[in-house]
Write an enzyme that holds these catalytic residues in place. Structure first.
Site, PDB file in Angstrom:
ATOM      1  N   TRP A 129       0.858  -1.191   0.000  1.00 10.56           N
ATOM      2  CA  TRP A 129       0.000   0.000   0.000  1.00 10.56           C
ATOM      3  C   TRP A 129       0.895   1.243   0.000  1.00 10.56           C
ATOM      4  O   TRP A 129       1.823   1.328   0.828  1.00 10.56           O
ATOM      5  CB  TRP A 129      -0.860  -0.053   1.260  1.00 10.56           C
ATOM      6  N   ASP A 210      -0.384  -5.665   9.416  1.00  9.39           N
ATOM      7  CA  ASP A 210      -1.392  -4.659   9.065  1.00  9.39           C
ATOM      8  C   ASP A 210      -2.644  -5.389   8.576  1.00  9.39           C
ATOM      9  O   ASP A 210      -2.694  -5.899   7.464  1.00  9.39           O
ATOM     10  CB  ASP A 210      -0.851  -3.730   7.958  1.00  9.39           C
ATOM     11  N   LYS A 245     -13.397  -1.059   6.885  1.00  8.63           N
ATOM     12  CA  LYS A 245     -14.011  -1.883   5.841  1.00  8.63           C
ATOM     13  C   LYS A 245     -14.989  -2.894   6.430  1.00  8.63           C
ATOM     14  O   LYS A 245     -16.092  -3.039   5.942  1.00  8.63           O
ATOM     15  CB  LYS A 245     -12.951  -2.645   5.041  1.00  8.63           C
TER      16      LYS A 245
HETATM   17  C1  LMR Z   1      -6.956   1.696  -0.263  1.00 10.08           C
HETATM   18  O1  LMR Z   1      -5.898   1.081  -0.304  1.00 10.08           O
HETATM   19  O2  LMR Z   1      -7.537   2.103  -1.275  1.00 10.08           O
HETATM   20  C2  LMR Z   1      -7.611   1.955   1.081  1.00 10.08           C
HETATM   21  O3  LMR Z   1      -6.840   1.450   2.107  1.00 10.08           O
HETATM   22  C3  LMR Z   1      -8.002   3.363   1.269  1.00 10.08           C
HETATM   23  C4  LMR Z   1      -6.835   4.275   1.487  1.00 10.08           C
HETATM   24  O4  LMR Z   1      -6.867   5.007   2.490  1.00 10.08           O
HETATM   25  O5  LMR Z   1      -5.896   4.297   0.694  1.00 10.08           O
END
Ligand code: LMR
Length: 398
Positions: A129, A210, A245
């Site tokens: 992420w 996470d 979520k």
């Molecule tokens: C995502 O990866 O789209 C979600 O976790 C929302 C975000 O805050 O990025």
């Protein structure tokens, strides 16, 4: 005073959502941000949440300050949800604090690692992420990546991952996604988890899990597998979790940081450290979201209702995966449909090329996060044929 401040790069996920919201195309489809949309394209207000909120309103409680760490019953519920009601005993000692969403848990963990453990680096999966880089880098840690997924072949790089982790010095912090890997949707099998945990134990690493999508992979229990296996070892570890979520409480910003410690004295000291960090940052957490979760987890009927709703959400995503994959297969797409069919959670790394993503966005108003992450719950019966034929079109002209 501010003339030397440079303009900031936009966040890749949030700015995409803004662009989507401004798009006037009536056929637009948001397959970008990790948000669950129901079959009508709406963010759900879960029935269990609605009922919990009604109870809270009827109770007519004033809005006093909560403790710095959040309420004790909330912390207890979180621990049971993550690690199983029967495993939370005195064999392990847990320090749990409420946080401002899952991101807040990561930021608090980053500050804790930096200020109290003098950690200067963290290892994250390649890819991960995007905000992991920003949060840990912003807290002053050097962010390194261990091999995880090959976007060309669509395969895990498991052997290379183990090899990299196996060469890290003792005490190194390693961030792992226990389920629903963001952005690839490709998870470790249980056997691969056991092998990973064994390496972390041999090397005396410090795992940071996470868990933002608990319940969207195999189910609430199944998605806690890596945590529960790690709990059987003598490793200390951290868990960041989110209720954005799985309770659809995005805007309430509700999450928690749990630190699993060796003994009660360590846990008390860790909790004290976390409270210090919270107090000097935002003082104490908001209460509405945690009261909702506390209420619905404590009441067996509401809890059942919530779990059933969550199961239905997971199954709907699965349905969309199967439908899109079979549409692509039938249409003879050059895209490997298995990358959509076989993943878990909200995401798939589709393998779509930059030019194809660009065409999807500008010709069809279909939004995916680069380099090709698709958020499956954006699909529904009303738009799946449109998306399927758009992907067939852009991949045919590859
Ligand atoms: C995502 O990866 O789209 C979600 O976790 C929302 C975000 O805050 O990025």
């Amino acid at each position: 005073m501010f003339k030397n401040i440079q303009s900031s790069a936009a966040d890749p996920i949030m700015s995409l959502m803004e662009a989507y919201l401004q798009d006037a195309n009536p056929h637009k489809v948001n397959l970008g941000i990790g948000l669950y949309y129901d079959e009508w394209g709406n963010i759900p207000l879960m029935r269990a949440v609605q009922q919990a909120e009604r109870r809270l309103l009827d109770a007519g409680q004033p809005h006093g300050y909560p403790p710095i760490e959040g309420s004790a019953p909330f912390a207890h519920q979180v621990q049971a949800l993550l690690l199983g009601a029967d495993t939370v005993g005195d064999s392990r000692h847990l320090a749990t604090v409420q946080t401002v969403g899952g991101s807040g848990a990561l930021k608090l963990a980053a500050d804790f690692l930096s200020h109290y453990l003098s950690r200067r680096e963290i290892w994250v999966s390649d890819p991960t992420w995007a905000n992991h880089w920003a949060i840990f880098g912003g807290a002053g840690l050097r962010v390194n990546a261990y091999p995880y997924f090959d976007n060309d072949s669509g395969e895990l790089r498991f052997a290379e991952m183990l090899e990299t982790l196996g060469a890290l010095p003792a005490g190194t912090v390693v961030l792992l996604h226990p389920c629903c890997h963001n952005p690839t949707g490709t998870d470790l099998s249980q056997a691969q988890w056991r092998a990973t945990i064994e390496v972390m134990q041999q090397r005396r690493l410090l795992p940071l899990f996470d868990l933002a999508y608990q319940g969207f992979g195999g189910g609430l229990e199944e998605d806690g597998y890596a945590l529960r296996e790690t709990l059987k070892t003598d490793l200390d570890f951290l868990i960041c979790n989110s209720f954005s979520k799985n309770v659809a409480l995005y805007g309430q910003r509700l999450g928690a940081l749990t630190v699993c410690c060796r003994n009660a004295a360590d846990a008390a000291n860790v909790k004290g450290a976390l409270k210090t960090l919270i107090r000097r940052s935002y003082s104490c957490p908001p209460t509405h979201g945690s009261q909702i979760v506390e209420t619905l987890l404590a009441d067996p009927a509401l809890r059942r209702m919530w779990q059933d709703e969550l199961d239905a959400m997971r199954q709907r995503i699965r349905q969309m995966r199967l439908q899109l994959a079979s549409g692509l297969e039938r249409g003879g797409s050059t895209l490997d449909y298995r990358r959509i069919r076989d993943c878990h959670g909200m995401f798939s790394y589709t393998g779509l090329q930059p030019r194809q993503l660009d065409e999807l966005r500008h010709r069809y108003a279909i939004y995916l996060v680069e380099p090709g992450r698709m958020c499956l719950p954006g699909l529904n019966p009303a738009n799946i044929d449109y998306v399927t034929s758009a992907i067939l079109d852009v991949t045919r002209s590859a």
